[in-house]
Design an enzyme around this catalytic site. Sequence first.
Site, PDB file in Angstrom:
ATOM      1  N   ASP A 143     -10.869 -34.527  53.428  1.00 26.13           N
ATOM      2  CA  ASP A 143     -10.004 -34.856  54.720  1.00 26.13           C
ATOM      3  C   ASP A 143      -8.783 -35.918  53.442  1.00 26.13           C
ATOM      4  O   ASP A 143      -8.986 -36.117  53.018  1.00 26.13           O
ATOM      5  CB  ASP A 143     -10.527 -35.536  55.351  1.00 26.13           C
ATOM      6  CG  ASP A 143     -11.172 -37.177  54.772  1.00 26.13           C
ATOM      7  OD1 ASP A 143     -10.831 -37.897  54.245  1.00 26.13           O
ATOM      8  OD2 ASP A 143     -12.278 -37.024  54.316  1.00 26.13           O
TER       9      ASP A 143
ATOM     10  N   ASP B 261      -8.613 -39.522  54.737  1.00 24.10           N
ATOM     11  CA  ASP B 261      -8.876 -41.083  54.319  1.00 24.10           C
ATOM     12  C   ASP B 261      -8.128 -41.289  55.889  1.00 24.10           C
ATOM     13  O   ASP B 261      -7.855 -40.834  56.915  1.00 24.10           O
ATOM     14  CB  ASP B 261      -8.287 -41.630  53.150  1.00 24.10           C
ATOM     15  CG  ASP B 261      -8.921 -42.406  53.057  1.00 24.10           C
ATOM     16  OD1 ASP B 261     -10.517 -42.836  53.492  1.00 24.10           O
ATOM     17  OD2 ASP B 261      -9.173 -43.494  52.789  1.00 24.10           O
TER      18      ASP B 261
END
Length: 279
Positions: free
Chosen positions: A217, A219
């Site tokens: 991802d 973040d």
Amino acid sequence: MGDVRKIKIGIIGGSGFDDPTLFENQIEKEVVTPFGRPSDVLIEGQIKRVQCVLLARHGRKHQLQPSDVNYRANIWALKQVGCTHILATTATGSLVEEYRPGDLVILDDFIDRTWGRKCTFYDNTEGSPRGVCHLPMRPAYCERARAALYSAAKSRGYSCHETGTAVVIQGPRFSSRAESLVHRQWGGHLVNMTTVPEVVLAKEAGLSYAAVALVTDYDCWRENEKSVSVSEVLATFSKNVKKAADVIVDAVQILGADTDLQYLDDHQELVKSAIMLKD
């Protein structure tokens, strides 16, 4: 002639290595260390004739949160059964645009933002080694093992970054946006919850240690980016975890075929030189 000592490679991670055909001649071994029990049983076997030991960092049921993992017992257990190397996998969030979800990163440094974790074996625990170990952490990882992981990833054609600094947070919560922005300012490329103290203890144990990170991802630092969620992390991890497993398996073969093992002695000598003993 080349060095004929036995290579034995510990693998820390778990997910992606649950294929029963991956390890030949599997046996489960319960181990107790001076620092307690590791996260789970050790699974010993072979990967294409190289002796290996698998340990699920969070337990096979993923029952341990990052700060509850007994990192000292995990590393000591692998050393106790004769491991010369440890190759680890870890899920990470990205702090830079070019490290995209699904990419692999061969970690080369860290910034420690954890607290309260046991970060040394040299603490007068009964059965622990004597003295105080002031261990240098540059380089943080074994360069030979890192090179094996990177070579394996490139040979597979996977998108892989040769270096990456992981900011290691306490968890189990994810970062706030302000924290994420600070981590970027510090020069972090990735954020995770388990690299420290694992890398420190492996080096203190004199083992060759390297880790491949799987980016799951971004973040929460990007504008208009939704906060990272468990479902997003799990979905990306599940979709791409085979890449990390492939890289570990291929790196095992590269390291197992190496005949110049002086670097293993160098790791041991570095630890010896870092220990201070009272008279």
